[in-house]
Scaffold this active site. Structure first.
Site, PDB file in Angstrom:
ATOM      1  N   ASP A 178       1.109  -2.801   5.111  1.00 46.51           N
ATOM      2  CA  ASP A 178       1.687  -3.803   5.997  1.00 46.51           C
ATOM      3  C   ASP A 178       1.917  -3.191   7.384  1.00 46.51           C
ATOM      4  O   ASP A 178       2.030  -1.973   7.532  1.00 46.51           O
ATOM      5  CB  ASP A 178       3.035  -4.294   5.452  1.00 46.51           C
ATOM      6  CG  ASP A 178       2.875  -5.019   4.124  1.00 46.51           C
ATOM      7  OD1 ASP A 178       1.761  -5.491   3.835  1.00 46.51           O
ATOM      8  OD2 ASP A 178       3.870  -5.083   3.378  1.00 46.51           O
TER       9      ASP A 178
HETATM   10  N1  URA Z   1       3.578  -2.933  -0.900  1.00 46.41           N
HETATM   11  C1  URA Z   1       4.068  -3.623   0.154  1.00 46.41           C
HETATM   12  O1  URA Z   1       4.888  -4.501   0.007  1.00 46.41           O
HETATM   13  N2  URA Z   1       3.633  -3.274   1.385  1.00 46.41           N
HETATM   14  C2  URA Z   1       2.743  -2.289   1.609  1.00 46.41           C
HETATM   15  O2  URA Z   1       2.388  -2.023   2.773  1.00 46.41           O
HETATM   16  C3  URA Z   1       2.253  -1.584   0.497  1.00 46.41           C
HETATM   17  C4  URA Z   1       2.682  -1.929  -0.746  1.00 46.41           C
END
Ligand code: URA
Length: 235
Positions: free
Chosen positions: A103
């Protein structure tokens, strides 16, 4: 067999245009002989010299990047900066892309490559490549959370694979091991436990561990040992 200019440009050291100039100027030798035609197809394993210096004609490039928060795990975006912008210009022209996504606000290990087949194998659910994350939540993690992760949490009607949750001290921090990669998976799992994520960082992916000497935004090529440790390379 592949075009000479493509192999040389694939090293990331020169642009396609620069490569053509080098070749036409007679500065490139293939197995000892000067070749002046950029489009000529040559064996990938040929010995390449540019100005007498050996060039690694390796077809693919693999690098680890310490993703900072604030950048998209994408190759391009019309509005927002991407992790590709952390790389020098020639490295942005060789088709690198992130293997899997983090993310925008997640930090940590990101593998970039232009080897689509490897990326496919690393991301394949059948390969069960473990990913380990450090997380900090708003709340206190306990045995009930560990149990829920271990059972396989249900998110929007879909059951997740069992995941590891190792509560650290202080207990708002933990290590999480996922064997799959669903959209916003950790945030959704912890939100479902009523303990929203405040910080998330990926520490490892299969055999690759984030190099502690890389600060956020830093990157380096994988070492030969790291490359050899990717079991999928030869399958
Ligand atoms: N899980 C999430 O919620 N975000 C990420 O970036 C990776 C795993």
């Amino acid at each position: 067999m592949e075009r000479l200019d493509k192999i040389l440009a694939g090293t990331g050291r020169w642009s396609r245009r620069e490569v053509k100039v080098l070749i036409r100027a007679g500065r490139v030798r293939v197995n000892g002989a000067v070749l002046c035609s950029p489009e000529e197809k040559i064996d990938r394993n040929a010995t390449l010299l540019v100005d007498g210096e050996a060039v690694n004609g390796a077809r693919f490039v693999y690098l680890m990047l310490h993703k900072p928060a604030g950048l998209l795990s994408a190759t391009e975006d019309p509005r927002q900066p991407t992790v590709l912008e952390l790389l020098p210009e020639p490295m942005r022209r060789i088709g690198l892309f992130p293997v899997g996504r983090l993310d925008k606000d997640t930090e940590g290990l990101l593998l970039l490559t232009n080897d689509g087949a490897l990326a496919h194998r690393l991301l394949s659910p059948k390969k069960h490549v473990d990913k380990v994350y450090f997380v900090q939540v708003d709340g206190i993690l306990d045995g009930a959370d560990v149990h829920a992760f271990h059972q396989g949490m249900v998110l929007n009607g879909t059951t997740c694979l069992p995941a590891g949750l190792e509560v650290l001290s202080p207990p708002d921090q933990a290590l999480i091991t996922l064997h799959e990669g669903k959209y916003h998976q950790i945030k959704r799992m912890l939100a479902a436990r009523g303990k929203p994520v405040v910080y998330l960082k990926r520490l490892s992916m299969g055999p690759l561990t984030l190099d502690p000497t890389l600060s956020p935004g830093g990157w380096r090529l994988l070492t030969p040992e790291e490359l050899a440790s990717l079991p999928m390379l030869d399958s």
